[in-house]
Design a protein around this motif. Structure first.
Motif, PDB file in Angstrom:
ATOM      1  N   LEU A  11       0.845  -1.194   0.000  1.00  0.00           N
ATOM      2  CA  LEU A  11       0.000   0.000   0.000  1.00  0.00           C
ATOM      3  C   LEU A  11       0.879   1.242   0.000  1.00  0.00           C
ATOM      4  O   LEU A  11       1.823   1.336   0.786  1.00  0.00           O
ATOM      5  CB  LEU A  11      -0.929   0.008   1.220  1.00  0.00           C
ATOM      6  N   ILE A  12       0.581   2.166  -0.894  1.00  0.00           N
ATOM      7  CA  ILE A  12       1.340   3.421  -0.993  1.00  0.00           C
ATOM      8  C   ILE A  12       0.458   4.583  -0.563  1.00  0.00           C
ATOM      9  O   ILE A  12      -0.681   4.712  -1.039  1.00  0.00           O
ATOM     10  CB  ILE A  12       1.818   3.649  -2.443  1.00  0.00           C
ATOM     11  N   THR A  13       0.953   5.432   0.314  1.00  0.00           N
ATOM     12  CA  THR A  13       0.258   6.693   0.609  1.00  0.00           C
ATOM     13  C   THR A  13       0.833   7.778  -0.305  1.00  0.00           C
ATOM     14  O   THR A  13       1.985   7.706  -0.723  1.00  0.00           O
ATOM     15  CB  THR A  13       0.436   7.129   2.076  1.00  0.00           C
TER      16      THR A  13
ATOM     17  N   LEU B 104      -0.963  -4.115  -5.676  1.00  0.00           N
ATOM     18  CA  LEU B 104      -0.728  -2.714  -5.332  1.00  0.00           C
ATOM     19  C   LEU B 104      -2.018  -2.010  -4.943  1.00  0.00           C
ATOM     20  O   LEU B 104      -3.020  -2.078  -5.659  1.00  0.00           O
ATOM     21  CB  LEU B 104      -0.084  -2.003  -6.531  1.00  0.00           C
ATOM     22  N   ILE B 105      -1.974  -1.327  -3.801  1.00  0.00           N
ATOM     23  CA  ILE B 105      -3.057  -0.447  -3.377  1.00  0.00           C
ATOM     24  C   ILE B 105      -2.500   0.968  -3.326  1.00  0.00           C
ATOM     25  O   ILE B 105      -1.597   1.259  -2.538  1.00  0.00           O
ATOM     26  CB  ILE B 105      -3.629  -0.830  -1.987  1.00  0.00           C
ATOM     27  N   ALA B 106      -2.998   1.824  -4.194  1.00  0.00           N
ATOM     28  CA  ALA B 106      -2.576   3.223  -4.227  1.00  0.00           C
ATOM     29  C   ALA B 106      -3.591   4.051  -3.457  1.00  0.00           C
ATOM     30  O   ALA B 106      -4.805   3.885  -3.644  1.00  0.00           O
ATOM     31  CB  ALA B 106      -2.479   3.713  -5.669  1.00  0.00           C
ATOM     32  N   THR B 107      -3.112   4.936  -2.590  1.00  0.00           N
ATOM     33  CA  THR B 107      -4.032   5.786  -1.829  1.00  0.00           C
ATOM     34  C   THR B 107      -3.571   7.235  -1.878  1.00  0.00           C
ATOM     35  O   THR B 107      -2.383   7.531  -1.969  1.00  0.00           O
ATOM     36  CB  THR B 107      -4.128   5.356  -0.339  1.00  0.00           C
ATOM     37  N   ALA B 108      -4.555   8.132  -1.826  1.00  0.00           N
ATOM     38  CA  ALA B 108      -4.280   9.570  -1.778  1.00  0.00           C
ATOM     39  C   ALA B 108      -5.480  10.259  -1.139  1.00  0.00           C
ATOM     40  O   ALA B 108      -6.578   9.694  -1.077  1.00  0.00           O
ATOM     41  CB  ALA B 108      -4.034  10.120  -3.181  1.00  0.00           C
ATOM     42  N   ARG B 109      -5.275  11.486  -0.703  1.00  0.00           N
ATOM     43  CA  ARG B 109      -6.353  12.215  -0.031  1.00  0.00           C
ATOM     44  C   ARG B 109      -7.461  12.586  -1.013  1.00  0.00           C
ATOM     45  O   ARG B 109      -8.634  12.490  -0.714  1.00  0.00           O
ATOM     46  CB  ARG B 109      -5.790  13.481   0.632  1.00  0.00           C
TER      47      ARG B 109
END
Length: 300
Positions: free
Chosen positions: A4-6, A28-33
């Motif tokens: 997981l990427i912030t 892959l888990i992509a994360t963003a605000r």
């Protein structure tokens, strides 16, 4: 491995996503605000919105996906903004790390945290991983506080310290030294460039590779992940102008005291990368090679 990427919309986040997708070995888990700004189809990865300053949301997203590794790239990195917006800086750079530590503890995740050369005062750089920290800005203080949270935690973690990251990515929100110098000189603007600060400029692709190497090995502890050259910004600007055949008559060298900046900068940092070379097999590009890589991406 599930990673997981912030901060997946940022420069490093995008480079990491591309690297992991190109390798094709991991989930892959992509994360963003905000919403997903990645230029890749969501058939190849999962995107989830996650505000790192929202404790409950961090716990929910991490628990939902249960990644083996979290690579935490999201942060407030504008040094002057951190100085004037201290509460927001602390929330994004320190409290958020605490939430990720708690979520990692509950879900048995390895947490890789991105840190900075700005935890040092710049009096006797370049620094190795064991050098004594002494930040001269609030940004540096916040990043050091986050490191201490990790050191005092019970989770498996690594810290990747880096320096002056440059590169180009899709829908970028901030510029960097190569793009700024190129654009300014092409437009004939008069610019002043500092010649009394030393840094190890880091190609974003190299930083992504360093993070990947740490994540794959779950290598614990602190690693300096940066470029191998020690240059001042004026030297970087000259190399950039030389590569693109730009007229430098509108470019002036200046010392830091001639600039009015809110936050103090450490004069001489740079980081030594022998540990990363030995333990991880990390080998970055030179700054000249980095300019060529960025130039090739600009033309596409």
């Amino acid at each position: 491995m599930k990673i997981l990427i912030t901060g997946s919309n940022g420069l490093l986040g995008q480079k990491l996503v591309k690297l992991l997708l190109d390798k094709g070995e991991d989930t892959l888990i992509a994360t963003a605000r905000g919403g997903n700004r990645l230029p890749y189809p969501e058939t190849d990865y999962v995107f989830d919105q996650m505000d790192i300053t929202d404790k409950q949301q961090v716990l929910e997203v991490v628990t939902k996906h249960k990644p083996e590794v979290i690579i935490h790239t999201a942060a407030m990195t504008n040094v002057d903004q951190c100085e004037t917006e201290r509460e927001a800086c602390w929330d994004q750079n320190v409290n958020a790390v605490n939430y990720l530590i708690e979520a990692s503890a509950k879900n048995n995740c390895f947490l890789l945290h991105l840190s900075t050369d700005f935890i040092f005062d710049g009096e006797d750089g370049p620094y190795d991983e064991k050098a004594k920290a002494n930040p001269v800005s609030y940004y540096g203080e916040s990043k050091l506080a986050a490191e201490k949270l990790l050191e005092n935690s019970t989770i498996n973690y690594a810290i990747a310290r880096t320096v002056l990251v440059y590169g180009i990515a899709h829908d970028m929100s901030r510029s960097n030294i190569i793009l700024w110098v190129k654009k300014s000189l092409e437009e004939g603007k008069e610019i002043k460039v500092v010649d009394d600060q030393l840094r190890s400029p880091t190609l974003a692709e190299d930083l992504a590779m360093g993070c990947y190497l740490i994540a794959k090995q779950k290598a614990p502890g602190v690693f300096n992940i940066c470029g191998k050259d020690l240059l001042n910004p004026y030297e970087m600007a000259l190399k950039t102008a030389d590569f693109f055949n730009l007229d430098t008559s509108t470019m002036q060298r200046a010392d830091a005291s001639s600039f009015t900046q809110t936050a103090k900068r450490p004069p001489r940092t740079g980081l030594l990368i022998e540990k990363a070379r030995t333990v991880l097999g990390y080998e970055p590009h030179s700054f000249d090679e980095g300019i060529a890589i960025v130039a090739g991406q600009i033309e596409k």
